[in-house]
Write a protein that holds these residues in place. Structure first.
Motif, PDB file in Angstrom:
ATOM      1  N   UNK A 106       4.527  16.250  -4.857  1.00 26.97           N
ATOM      2  CA  UNK A 106       3.054  16.169  -4.878  1.00 26.97           C
ATOM      3  C   UNK A 106       2.628  14.838  -4.223  1.00 26.97           C
ATOM      4  N   UNK A 107       3.278  13.767  -4.601  1.00 19.15           N
ATOM      5  CA  UNK A 107       2.906  12.453  -4.053  1.00 19.15           C
ATOM      6  C   UNK A 107       3.149  12.453  -2.541  1.00 19.15           C
ATOM      7  N   UNK A 108       4.286  13.016  -2.129  1.00 18.08           N
ATOM      8  CA  UNK A 108       4.588  13.000  -0.687  1.00 18.08           C
ATOM      9  C   UNK A 108       3.575  13.799   0.111  1.00 18.08           C
ATOM     10  N   UNK A 109       3.010  14.830  -0.533  1.00 18.48           N
ATOM     11  CA  UNK A 109       2.102  15.702   0.207  1.00 18.48           C
ATOM     12  C   UNK A 109       0.858  14.946   0.705  1.00 18.48           C
ATOM     13  N   UNK A 110       0.535  13.817   0.101  1.00 16.09           N
ATOM     14  CA  UNK A 110      -0.661  13.064   0.516  1.00 16.09           C
ATOM     15  C   UNK A 110      -0.413  12.146   1.709  1.00 16.09           C
ATOM     16  N   UNK A 111       0.870  11.951   2.049  1.00 20.71           N
ATOM     17  CA  UNK A 111       1.240  11.047   3.163  1.00 20.71           C
ATOM     18  C   UNK A 111       0.522   9.700   3.044  1.00 20.71           C
ATOM     19  N   UNK A 112       0.545   9.162   1.843  1.00 19.91           N
ATOM     20  CA  UNK A 112      -0.157   7.897   1.597  1.00 19.91           C
ATOM     21  C   UNK A 112       0.752   6.715   1.921  1.00 19.91           C
ATOM     22  N   UNK A 113       0.138   5.619   2.350  1.00 17.56           N
ATOM     23  CA  UNK A 113       0.922   4.401   2.598  1.00 17.56           C
ATOM     24  C   UNK A 113       0.461   3.229   1.733  1.00 17.56           C
ATOM     25  N   UNK A 114      -0.433   3.497   0.798  1.00 15.04           N
ATOM     26  CA  UNK A 114      -0.931   2.413  -0.057  1.00 15.04           C
ATOM     27  C   UNK A 114      -1.258   2.974  -1.439  1.00 15.04           C
ATOM     28  N   UNK A 115      -0.789   2.296  -2.473  1.00 10.91           N
ATOM     29  CA  UNK A 115      -1.118   2.697  -3.850  1.00 10.91           C
ATOM     30  C   UNK A 115      -1.921   1.584  -4.507  1.00 10.91           C
ATOM     31  N   UNK A 147       9.406   7.410  -9.479  1.00 11.64           N
ATOM     32  CA  UNK A 147       9.192   8.197  -8.249  1.00 11.64           C
ATOM     33  C   UNK A 147       9.460   7.358  -6.998  1.00 11.64           C
ATOM     34  N   UNK A 148       9.110   6.082  -7.077  1.00 11.66           N
ATOM     35  CA  UNK A 148       9.145   5.231  -5.866  1.00 11.66           C
ATOM     36  C   UNK A 148      10.429   5.372  -5.024  1.00 11.66           C
ATOM     37  N   UNK A 149      11.629   5.184  -5.617  1.00  8.79           N
ATOM     38  CA  UNK A 149      12.835   5.219  -4.776  1.00  8.79           C
ATOM     39  C   UNK A 149      13.168   6.614  -4.262  1.00  8.79           C
ATOM     40  N   UNK A 150      12.499   7.624  -4.804  1.00  6.96           N
ATOM     41  CA  UNK A 150      12.804   8.998  -4.377  1.00  6.96           C
ATOM     42  C   UNK A 150      11.945   9.429  -3.192  1.00  6.96           C
ATOM     43  N   UNK A 151      11.000   8.598  -2.810  1.00  6.26           N
ATOM     44  CA  UNK A 151      10.089   8.979  -1.715  1.00  6.26           C
ATOM     45  C   UNK A 151      10.739   8.741  -0.358  1.00  6.26           C
ATOM     46  N   UNK A 152      10.532   9.683   0.543  1.00  6.23           N
ATOM     47  CA  UNK A 152      11.042   9.459   1.910  1.00  6.23           C
ATOM     48  C   UNK A 152      10.307   8.316   2.574  1.00  6.23           C
ATOM     49  N   UNK A 154       8.112   5.454   1.133  1.00  6.32           N
ATOM     50  CA  UNK A 154       7.423   4.747   0.050  1.00  6.32           C
ATOM     51  C   UNK A 154       6.197   4.014   0.592  1.00  6.32           C
ATOM     52  N   UNK A 155       5.196   3.808  -0.251  1.00  5.50           N
ATOM     53  CA  UNK A 155       3.974   3.137   0.243  1.00  5.50           C
ATOM     54  C   UNK A 155       4.293   1.733   0.743  1.00  5.50           C
ATOM     55  N   UNK A 156       3.610   1.341   1.823  1.00  2.00           N
ATOM     56  CA  UNK A 156       3.829  -0.021   2.342  1.00  2.00           C
ATOM     57  C   UNK A 156       3.170  -1.052   1.473  1.00  2.00           C
ATOM     58  N   UNK A 157       2.111  -0.639   0.811  1.00  2.95           N
ATOM     59  CA  UNK A 157       1.331  -1.588   0.007  1.00  2.95           C
ATOM     60  C   UNK A 157       1.142  -1.031  -1.403  1.00  2.95           C
ATOM     61  N   UNK A 158       1.338  -1.918  -2.373  1.00  3.58           N
ATOM     62  CA  UNK A 158       1.082  -1.537  -3.768  1.00  3.58           C
ATOM     63  C   UNK A 158       0.303  -2.670  -4.422  1.00  3.58           C
TER      64      UNK A 158
END
Ligand SMILES: C[S@@+](CC[C@H](N)C(=O)[O-])C[C@H]1O[C@@H](n2cnc3c(N)ncnc32)[C@H](O)[C@@H]1O
Length: 408
Positions: A106-115, A147-152, A154-158
């Motif tokens: 679900x998180x990957x589906x948004x193609x987000x780079x910032x949380x 979830x973070x380490x499982x993302x292809x 991961x967001x660049x900014x948190x």
């Protein structure tokens, strides 16, 4: 090659910002105040943001006030009242899903780079049970950490906001360790809005974490050397006596409306000897407003505004002496303005001369409460929210500014 991020019309942003805050509050250093910094000059990647625990959208407004280019692709919260308010202002319906059960796909589906996130603070609040990572309200944050380490990608900014005390929590340690292992560079602040020129105390913890642009950082070492910054390197020190007075933030109420916010006598009389924080309109600081403000929980939940008998000497040992001071609660609109939400001046009946900044000039969206939100729901939502301007400045000058050297 690493990509960076885009700023919206940088120059405009600086001039608006300088209108809002006196020049002397922001240091005029090249590295910190020149928005067109080197790293961001050749940037072409817009930000795609996920806003977790969004409440009434404090992070969203802060992002808009930071002047960066990007879009909030989804926001998440389970509170129907704050979700209503969020939708009322942004025309975006937050995802009403418990964050504890969000999945990688679900998180990957948004193609987000910032949380951006402000997880619930109850697990860490001083005076609370302090269950930390064992509190069920920490489960959302812990799920995001897993979830973070499982993302292809991961967001660049948190960016994370929480109460003071979070910095000594196990939850923070888990988050930091995870980010450190994944190669994030990080920076932690403990600051309050009075340092930013706003007459309200709200000391909070802030984490800025990002993937470095070109350098590789040594992983697994952050906790050995980390420090908490209490004086942001882009701000000049402000004397509290130089802060604008509370009268600038005061809503122009009719006598009848003033009475609506009157603190009932019984609240005062039953707290015999308690030293309430009573502030006059010409003073320039009020205390932190918590989510119980405006209710019968009057101890330590926020200041009362004195509206009468300014010369009178009162005595907390004799609470009867407080009853004719015209004590009232700050209104939700006043608190929203003190929290730097972009509330329209006409909602406050304010004159153009008010020294309270008009944040609508730098926010794409303005802020108001939907009519159906009750007074108590408004106070609760504001008590849970954050100081938008403080976050905006930390996003702009710290998280998204690769010239800021306070990272390790
Ligand atoms: C500290 S408040 C953040 C408020 C927000 N920053 C704002 O500006 O209003 C935490 C928010 O997280 C929401 N929340 C708490 N636990 C949650 C969970 N497990 N899943 C989704 N939302 C949650 C609450 O409803 C609350 O609005």
């Amino acid at each position: 090659m690493e990509k960076g991020i885009k700023r919206k019309n940088n120059q405009d942003n600086i001039s608006i910002e300088n209108d809002i805050i006196n020049d002397n509050k922001l240091k005029k250093s090249k590295s910190n105040n020149n928005s067109s910094n080197n790293d961001n000059n050749n940037n072409n990647e817009s930000l795609r943001i996920l806003e977790f625990f969004c409440g009434i959208g404090g992070m969203h407004y802060a992002f808009e006030q930071s002047g960066m280019e990007g879009v909030v692709v989804a926001s998440f919260d389970i509170n129907v009242n704050t979700n209503l308010c969020y939708q009322h202002n942004f025309n975006i319906k937050p995802v009403n899903t418990i964050i504890d059960s969000l999945k990688v796909e679900k998180i990957e589906s948004y193609k987000a780079n910032c949380w951006l996130m402000s997880p619930p603070c109850q697990p860490y609040t001083r005076g609370g049970k302090n269950l930390d990572d064992e509190d069920h309200r920490a489960a959302g944050l812990l799920n995001l950490i897993n979830i973070l380490p499982k993302l292809n990608n991961p967001p660049k900014y948190i960016f994370l906001e929480n109460v003071v005390n979070f910095e000594i929590s196990r939850s923070r340690e888990k988050l930091i360790k995870q980010l450190d292992e994944m190669g994030y560079e990080m920076n932690e602040h403990l600051v309050t809005p009075t340092q930013f020129g706003i007459p309200n105390d709200r000391a909070r913890y802030y984490l800025s974490a990002r993937l470095p642009l070109n350098k590789k950082i040594e992983t697994g070492k952050y906790l050995d050397n980390c420090k908490f910054y209490r004086e942001p390197n882009f701000l000049n020190k402000i004397n509290e006596s130089d802060l604008p007075s509370l009268s600038n933030y005061r809503e122009n109420l009719s006598e009848e409306d003033e009475l609506k916010y009157h603190v009932p006598d019984k609240y005062i009389l039953k707290r015999y000897k308690f030293r309430f924080d009573i502030v006059k309109p010409n003073e320039n600081k009020c205390s932190c407003f918590t989510k119980a403000y405006g209710s019968h929980h009057v101890i330590g939940t926020g200041s009362f505004l004195q509206t009468k008998k300014f010369e009178k000497k009162y005595n907390f040992d004799n609470p009867e002496t407080l009853l004719d001071l015209g004590l009232r609660f700050f209104t939700p609109n006043e608190i929203a303005l003190l929290h730097a939400f972009p509330i329209k001046y006409d909602l406050l009946n304010k004159s153009e001369n008010s020294k309270a900044p008009d944040y609508t000039t730098i926010s794409k969206h303005s802020f108001s409460f939907p009519e159906e939100m009750t007074q108590i729901q408004r106070y609760r939502a504001l008590g849970n929210s954050l100081n938008v301007y403080v976050v905006a400045m930390l996003l702009k000058h710290v998280l998204f500014n690769y010239d800021n050297k306070d990272f390790q």
